[in-house]
Design an enzyme around this catalytic site. Structure first.
Site, PDB file in Angstrom:
ATOM      1  N   LYS A   1       0.808  -1.226   0.000  1.00 56.84           N
ATOM      2  CA  LYS A   1       0.000   0.000   0.000  1.00 56.84           C
ATOM      3  C   LYS A   1       0.842   1.278   0.000  1.00 56.84           C
ATOM      4  CE  LYS A   1      -3.839  -2.164   2.426  1.00 56.84           C
ATOM      5  NZ  LYS A   1      -5.253  -1.895   2.347  1.00 56.84           N
TER       6      LYS A   1
ATOM      7  N   GLU B   1      -1.975   7.432   7.807  1.00 56.42           N
ATOM      8  CA  GLU B   1      -2.846   8.183   6.895  1.00 56.42           C
ATOM      9  C   GLU B   1      -3.771   9.055   7.722  1.00 56.42           C
ATOM     10  OE1 GLU B   1      -3.789   5.439   3.060  1.00 56.42           O
ATOM     11  OE2 GLU B   1      -5.470   5.818   4.358  1.00 56.42           O
TER      12      GLU B   1
ATOM     13  N   HIS C   1     -15.135  -2.435   8.293  1.00 60.84           N
ATOM     14  CA  HIS C   1     -14.363  -2.002   7.119  1.00 60.84           C
ATOM     15  C   HIS C   1     -14.500  -2.962   5.945  1.00 60.84           C
ATOM     16  CE1 HIS C   1     -12.725   1.224   9.411  1.00 60.84           C
ATOM     17  NE2 HIS C   1     -12.060   0.445  10.229  1.00 60.84           N
TER      18      HIS C   1
ATOM     19  N   ARG D   1      -7.009  -7.703  -9.197  1.00 55.60           N
ATOM     20  CA  ARG D   1      -7.727  -8.970  -9.404  1.00 55.60           C
ATOM     21  C   ARG D   1      -9.178  -8.666  -9.715  1.00 55.60           C
ATOM     22  NH1 ARG D   1     -10.627  -8.333  -4.695  1.00 55.60           N
ATOM     23  NH2 ARG D   1      -9.423  -7.531  -2.964  1.00 55.60           N
TER      24      ARG D   1
HETATM   25  P1  ADP Z   1      -8.284  -3.316   3.048  1.00 53.27           P
HETATM   26  O1  ADP Z   1      -7.242  -3.497   1.988  1.00 53.27           O
HETATM   27  O2  ADP Z   1      -7.932  -3.975   4.340  1.00 53.27           O
HETATM   28  O3  ADP Z   1      -9.679  -3.621   2.577  1.00 53.27           O
HETATM   29  P2  ADP Z   1      -8.596  -0.461   2.573  1.00 53.27           P
HETATM   30  O4  ADP Z   1      -7.426   0.437   2.555  1.00 53.27           O
HETATM   31  O5  ADP Z   1      -9.163  -0.860   1.235  1.00 53.27           O
HETATM   32  O6  ADP Z   1      -8.249  -1.773   3.417  1.00 53.27           O
HETATM   33  O7  ADP Z   1      -9.760   0.176   3.433  1.00 53.27           O
HETATM   34  C1  ADP Z   1     -10.916  -0.519   3.792  1.00 53.27           C
HETATM   35  C2  ADP Z   1     -11.928   0.444   4.376  1.00 53.27           C
HETATM   36  O8  ADP Z   1     -11.388   1.071   5.558  1.00 53.27           O
HETATM   37  C3  ADP Z   1     -12.305   1.604   3.485  1.00 53.27           C
HETATM   38  O9  ADP Z   1     -13.313   1.277   2.574  1.00 53.27           O
HETATM   39  C4  ADP Z   1     -12.770   2.639   4.504  1.00 53.27           C
HETATM   40  O10 ADP Z   1     -14.059   2.359   4.977  1.00 53.27           O
HETATM   41  C5  ADP Z   1     -11.792   2.433   5.639  1.00 53.27           C
HETATM   42  N1  ADP Z   1     -10.622   3.309   5.488  1.00 53.27           N
HETATM   43  C6  ADP Z   1      -9.433   3.009   4.921  1.00 53.27           C
HETATM   44  N2  ADP Z   1      -8.600   4.069   4.950  1.00 53.27           N
HETATM   45  C7  ADP Z   1      -9.275   5.071   5.528  1.00 53.27           C
HETATM   46  C8  ADP Z   1      -8.953   6.429   5.874  1.00 53.27           C
HETATM   47  N3  ADP Z   1      -7.755   6.932   5.617  1.00 53.27           N
HETATM   48  N4  ADP Z   1      -9.902   7.154   6.484  1.00 53.27           N
HETATM   49  C9  ADP Z   1     -11.114   6.626   6.791  1.00 53.27           C
HETATM   50  N5  ADP Z   1     -11.481   5.389   6.503  1.00 53.27           N
HETATM   51  C10 ADP Z   1     -10.575   4.610   5.889  1.00 53.27           C
END
Ligand code: ADP
Length: 494
Positions: A115, A199, A234, A291
């Protein structure tokens, strides 16, 4: 390149069935390894497949999967999602063994799978990531200074995290370093890496993602967006396309950003670029999934394409060449992820045997599942029962139709989230399209309210009533509360 004769599906459940169907459409023989436990219940699903009875853990065993592919003369492997789908080492191993990995090049998987690296690539492509910073080479003072600059709350993330795991929200600066230490050790334990980064925690944003497809020779198209804001832990549970807040201008901006990113890593095939969108419709790069995604049918429905077929065709060297200006959305689609889980108990998985499973027969409804009567959801795997995709000409009608679909979908024998999903779409804020990732928490009073006073458990009453209605034995309203009118649960035992 010649046409594939046989392709190994390195996955299980609904996605294995989905890939199986695409392969059959292309007259390719699917080879499906099935773990011991699931063998009895799966063999009848796959009349044209070569079934392989194999041991547990197979879908993560790279060498064994390659061996099975070779033994069965498969020219390619489709990894689906999860398991080895984003494992660059597996993609390389396939290549070294003369087997085509149906997915992007190993290098793209590797770059986007980290990431933190992906954030750097996004910036290089002119796409803003969520404000944040890498911890590498920084002193504690510098880390604190940078965290204050982006402002609390912040989110600590594992660079190799996924599936909603490996994230820690920190609200106060005095809790930062303790959380950094914990995040590092968790990341080491779960993802075998101490790489973490920070972040900005965007409070109650929307999650909107762009489906892309890259054709060989460096041309990438985007197939609009999916709104995936309704989440628990999430993790998405309802996805729709188009998003209620995305107009053509924003769609094009997000689409072009996603294409720029794909081009930077010389992407090939299906991929998804995920964004966090704030109240002012500013969008920030979150991550790229290299994917096919769980929610791909939403896009397929609205854009009239078959992304899995495209993946296989492209891997065979056939030219799938669709110009961007021919890609236009039509109507509205919503996907519901139906799980064997207990929403009232923090959405904990609720494995067990499905005694009776009946799908509604309604036009414009697509159901992706491997489940049937007597199918057992084992605790070893994701407890997904089915993906239900509902299509209609506009969002309002699609929501209305979805209520009936969820009413008439009957799953008896395990706790499910069907009623909960229905409550979500019944909420006025959902109807208005006023969504954020905190939706479930915010409206928990409404969503978890006990709505029925039934003789059967709430769920059984709904499920049985659905079965009664579908089998044409009566009307749900009329029979509710009339115990004798319901068939007995034993009637549905296999
Ligand atoms: P994963 O790869 O574990 O699925 P992601 O980075 O895609 O993680 O994030 C999954 C979810 O977590 C997002 O859809 C959102 O709801 C929450 N999320 C991720 N990053 C942030 C952020 N910086 N601020 C607020 N919510 C976040």
């Amino acid at each position: 390149m010649s046409k594939f004769k046989r392709v190994l599906i390195a996955n299980r459940g609904e996605i294995a069935k989905r890939i199986y169907n695409a392969l059959r459409d292309l007259s390719i023989t699917p080879v499906i390894p099935i773990v011991e436990k699931e063998f009895a219940q799966c063999r009848t699903c796959y009349p044209y497949a070569v079934l392989l009875k194999v041991e547990d853990g197979i879908f993560l065993n790279k060498e064994k999967l390659i061996e099975i592919a070779k033994e069965n003369e498969c020219q390619a492997i489709h990894p689906g999602y999860g398991f080895l789908a984003e494992n660059a080492e597996f993609a390389r191993l396939c290549e070294q063994n003369g087997i085509i990995f149906i997915g992007p090049p190993a290098n793209s998987i590797e770059l986007m799978g980290h990431k933190e690296t992906a954030r750097v690539i996004a910036e290089k492509s002119g796409v803003s990531p969520v404000p944040g910073f890498s911890l590498k080479g920084l002193t504690e003072d510098e880390i604190l200074k940078k965290a204050k600059e982006i402002g609390f709350p912040v989110l600590i993330k594992a660079s190799l995290g996924g599936g909603g795991k490996g994230m820690r929200r920190v609200d106060k600066e005095e809790e930062l370093f303790e959380n950094i230490r914990m995040a590092k050790s968790e990341s080491k334990e779960y993802f075998a890496s101490e790489d973490i980064f920070v972040e900005k925690y965007v409070v109650n944003p929307r999650h909107i993602e762009i489906q892309i497809f890259s054709f060989p020779g460096g041309r990438t198209v985007y197939l609009g967006e999916r709104e995936c804001t309704i989440q628990r832990r999430h993790q998405k549970i309802i996805e729709e396309s188009p998003s209620p807040i995305v107009d053509e201008k924003l769609r094009n901006e997000m689409g072009e950003a996603a294409v720029a990113l794909a081009d930077t890593v010389s992407y090939v095939g299906a991929g998804t670029v995920e964004f966090i969108v704030d109240r002012d419709k500013n969008f920030y790069f979150l991550e790229m999934n290299t994917r096919i995604q769980v929610e791909h049918p939403v896009t397929e429905t609205v854009y009239g394409v078959d992304l899995v077929k495209w993946q296989v065709q492209e891997a065979m060297g056939l030219v799938v060449n669709v110009p961007q200006d021919k890609i236009k959305p039509n109507g509205h689609a919503i996907e519901f992820r139906v799980y064997a889980e207990d929403p009232e108990n923090n959405f904990m998985p609720s494995p067990g045997k499905i005694l009776r499973y009946v799908e509604p027969k309604i036009p414009g409804v697509r159901i992706e599942t491997a489940v049937r009567d007597g199918y057992e959801i084992f605790p070893d795997f994701d407890p997904m029962i089915a993906k239900v995709i509902v299509f209609d000409s506009n969002r309002e009608d699609c929501i209305e139709k979805s209520k009936r679909v969820l009413n008439e979908l009957a799953v008896l024998g395990v706790k499910t989230n069907i009623d909960f999903l229905k409550s979500v779409i019944e909420h006025p804020a959902f109807l208005k399209g006023d969504l954020d990732t905190g939706f479930i928490e915010k409206y928990s009073g409404f969503l978890f309210a006990e709505k029925r006073d039934a003789k059967f458990s709430k769920e059984e009453a709904v499920l049985l009533a659905s079965v009664v209605e579908k089998e044409g034995k009566g009307n749900v309203e009329k029979v509710e509360g009339d115990k004798d009118y319901f068939p007995q649960i034993s009637d549905w035992l296999p």
